[in-house]
Design an enzyme around this catalytic site. Structure first.
Site, short mmCIF file in Angstrom:
data_model
loop_
_atom_site.label_atom_id
_atom_site.label_comp_id
_atom_site.label_asym_id
_atom_site.label_seq_id
_atom_site.Cartn_x
_atom_site.Cartn_y
_atom_site.Cartn_z
N TYR A 260 -3.33 -0.77 10.02
CA TYR A 260 -3.15 -1.08 8.60
C TYR A 260 -1.74 -0.72 8.14
O TYR A 260 -1.01 -1.54 7.59
CB TYR A 260 -4.19 -0.32 7.78
CG TYR A 260 -4.15 -0.58 6.29
CD1 TYR A 260 -4.59 -1.80 5.77
CD2 TYR A 260 -3.67 0.38 5.41
CE1 TYR A 260 -4.54 -2.04 4.41
CE2 TYR A 260 -3.62 0.15 4.04
CZ TYR A 260 -4.06 -1.07 3.55
OH TYR A 260 -4.01 -1.31 2.20
N SER B 200 0.85 -1.19 0.00
CA SER B 200 0.00 0.00 0.00
C SER B 200 0.88 1.24 0.00
O SER B 200 2.01 1.22 0.50
CB SER B 200 -0.87 -0.01 1.25
OG SER B 200 -1.41 1.29 1.48
#
Ligand code: ZN
Length: 697
Positions: free
Chosen positions: A587, A574
């Protein structure tokens, strides 16, 4: 053999439509023709492009499958152009192919079957040519001619073996001329030709001749054990499969390296059906199999000989030391096989013949099963299917007398048949990911699904895994519909569960025999400020986004190392790895751990040619399950905007001002998967439209 002709279904069909009907009846009987084999024809009147009447033969096009054939797979050949060839004594294959291309009624129609002249020289309107098992049992026996005479008397013409081509067609033509009363021709170590004044008559003759051969064989029926006693009892089913999955990566590696490495890597098929196991485990089976293939057609799939691996001595075959012993036995058997092939080649080749890849396509493992190896899963399965027919023929022939094969000289002639080699050279170039096997986690939606689709489009086999089994099943079905059955396999896999991961990889090995590409993609997103975050939520993120990648890549690394063919692992991380976002702690931290894992893998995998790279996408909304309504709301709150402004917010945030899609990520993944990125490892590629805070550094 059952006659499937239905007057009701055939009613109203004429000409080419009736030929299609008859061809499909023949094609659906597996003991009549191998898949893609056999051919049918019709000679009748048509008009050409100028409206002139012409006698035209409609013959199966090269490469078509009788089972599913359509009208447009029957090119038309002008019969008047074929007749003068009967005057000739010789014609090379290349000349024949070139000549036939001039006889086509419509330019651009499919290439007519290599066996076109076999049909063209038979002076009857309807002709069927099959490679039926029962007939082959008769012809592939010591005294084959005598058996054929006993079954058919003067109704059949005996044609001694000759490699398919012009001369064989002439032999048949002469035979038919000398025996006008005959109803069929039996080609030694090849098959049957029948004919008729009507489509039905020809089809009936095919079925009748086979039924008579079958009856004859039944009456002289062999007892069981035509291959002698049992040397090796089959292991229980679960053990057979467990052993195969343990040895598959090293076997695939060995076979692929015997060829030209990456360019000729193989995909494996596994068959442990009862008939095969009985044959492989029998006293005489292995010896009989060394004799060679039944027909030229069989040879083109199975090659001249299978590779037989003598079972290593005793004990529980699943114990690690016994698995190692079996791997060693396989390596030795392969060495011997390749040495034999060298002798076989040297004995029959001229000085200018280029040597083909010596790797076997059929590997026989007593007690375990048959492994087949070829360019893709469908082809490997086809080799298995053809070898099962070969076993049928060997079994029948041994029961009747003694099996007689093509012989090594004839086998060489067919394997190095210029026309076959020429045909291979005409095949379209392989795709950049053909012969490869990929496993994708989190493939039921979003980025994972887009990558799986794109890999398949590039020729790859894909194992699509997800906790959502229904989702990956739908995807596999879609891919198999588009790219051919056997190309995708759907498996339920929970990346956080070690047992589930092991099971999925084993199932992938059972289906394809190895692995080349891992796309470690499954992930979850959790949104919460740190001071409010529950420990479970933190841990859950690490379970999926870090440990999940560890479990999957650890298993993949073991397989890739054992295979010895290099490999590519692609981690979908990400933008948050490099530019973390507010309220996105669990996350971002777990994704950062994943990124570090990828780098370590790149370091440890490098010496084995295993490349490991990461893709950092940003804000891929389309088809994604990461972006639940709740998630959208929370991220919108974190950025101080409304949820419906979120996609536009992300678009404006990047330098290019673009929306990033799952397909954009898939493009990068395909590049990292294939050899075009052969010199790239330990790298991060961004697919985020350009977020300067997230530039890799
Ligand atoms: Zn044939």
């Amino acid at each position: 053999m059952k006659n499937l002709w239905s007057e009701k279904e055939a009613k109203g069909l004429t000409g080419l439509d009736l030929l299609v009907y008859r061809s499909r009846l023949i094609g659906q009987e597996p003991s009549l023709v191998l898949r893609g084999g056999g051919n049918t024809s019709l000679k009748h009147q048509e008009t050409d492009f100028r409206g002139r009447a012409a006698t035209v033969m409609r013959i199966k096009g090269s490469g078509a499958d009788l089972r599913t054939i359509e009208r447009d797979r029957f090119p038309g050949v002008r019969v008047d152009d074929l007749q003068p060839l009967l005057e000739r004594n010789e014609m090379s294959d290349e000349e024949m192919v070139a000549y036939l291309s001039h006889c086509l009624l419509e330019p651009g129609s499919p290439r007519p079957s290599i066996e076109t002249l076999l049909h063209g020289f038979v002076p009857h309107p309807h002709v069927d040519h099959t490679h039926a098992d029962a007939l082959l049992i008769l012809t592939n026996t010591v005294d084959g001619k005598r058996h054929v005479e006993a079954v058919f008397g003067r109704e059949a013409i005996w044609i001694p073996y000759r490699r398919p081509g012009f001369r064989l067609s002439c032999d048949v033509a002469e035979g038919v001329k000398r025996n006008p009363e005959a109803r069929c021709a039996v080609l030694e170590k090849h098959g049957l030709i029948t004919w008729g004044a009507s489509a039905r008559e020809s089809y009936d003759a095919t079925i009748e001749m086979n039924t008579r051969a079958e009856k004859y064989l039944r009456e002289r029926g062999p007892g069981r054990q035509v291959f002698g006693g049992v040397l090796q009892e089959p292991l229980p089913s679960a053990a057979r499969r467990a052993v195969f999955t343990r040895i598959a990566p090293s076997l695939r590696g060995l076979l692929s390296r015997t060829g030209n490495g990456a360019a000729e890597r193989v995909v494996l098929g596994f068959d442990d059906s009862a008939g095969v196991l009985e044959f492989i485990g029998s006293e005489a089976g292995p010896q009989v199999s060394l004799a060679g293939p039944a027909t030229p057609d069989h040879l083109l799939y199975t090659r001249a000989r299978p590779m037989f691996v003598p079972p290593p001595p005793g004990g529980d075959p699943e114990r690690p030391e016994n698995i190692d012993a079996l791997k060693l036995a396989i390596a030795r058997a392969l060495e011997k096989y390749v040495a034999w092939y060298g002798v076989f080649f040297k004995k029959h080749a001229s000085r200018t013949t280029p040597k083909l890849n010596p790797a076997p396509r059929v590997i026989l493992l007593p007690g375990i099963g048959m492994v087949t190896a070829w360019k893709d899963a469908g082809s490997a399965a086809l080799v298995g299917e053809v070898y099962r027919h070969s076993v049928q023929v060997m079994r029948g022939a041994q029961g009747l007398g003694e099996y007689r094969s093509l012989g090594m000289k004839d086998s060489f002639e067919v394997e190095y048949w210029p026309l076959e080699l020429y045909r291979m050279s005409l095949a379209p170039p392989e795709q950049q990911l053909s012969r490869r096997i990929a496993l994708v986690s989190g493939a039921a939606s979003g980025i994972g699904r887009a990558i799986a689709r794109q890999l398949a489009r590039e020729g790859c086999h894909v194992v699509v895994t997800d906790r959502d089994q229904g989702g990956v099943e739908a995807l596999a079905e879609e891919i198999n519909r588009q790219s051919g059955s056997d190309r995708a396999l759907a498996l339920a896999m929970d990346v956080t569960n070690e047992v589930s991961v092991e099971k999925a990889f084993d199932a992938a090995l059972l289906a394809y025999g190895g692995l080349d590409i891992l796309v470690s993609n499954a992930g979850i997103a959790h949104c919460c400020p740190i001071d409010l975050m529950a420990r479970e939520d933190w841990e859950r993120s690490f379970d999926v986004n870090s440990t999940g990648h560890f479990l999957v890549s650890r298993k993949a690394l073991r397989i890739l190392k054992e295979q010895g063919l290099g490999g590519s692992m692609i981690f979908i991380a990400s933008k948050n790895v490099l530019a973390p976002g507010k309220d996105f702690g669990a996350y971002s931290a777990s994704k950062a751990a994943q990124n570090q894992l990828a780098r370590i893998l790149a370091i440890e995998g490098g010496p084995f040619g295993i490349r490991v790279n990461t893709i950092n996408p940003d804000a891929v909304f389309e088809g994604s399950r990461l972006w639940s309504a709740e998630m959208r709301e929370e991220r919108a709150r974190a950025h101080g905007i409304r949820p419906d402004e979120l996609e536009e917010f992300y678009r404006r945030r990047n330098l290019l001002g673009v929306r990033v899609t799952a397909e954009d990520v898939a493009e990068a993944a395909v590049w990292l998967a294939c050899d075009r990125s052969a010199k790239t490892t330990g790298c991060i590629i961004t697919t985020d439209g350009g977020v300067k805070e997230a530039f890799p550094r």
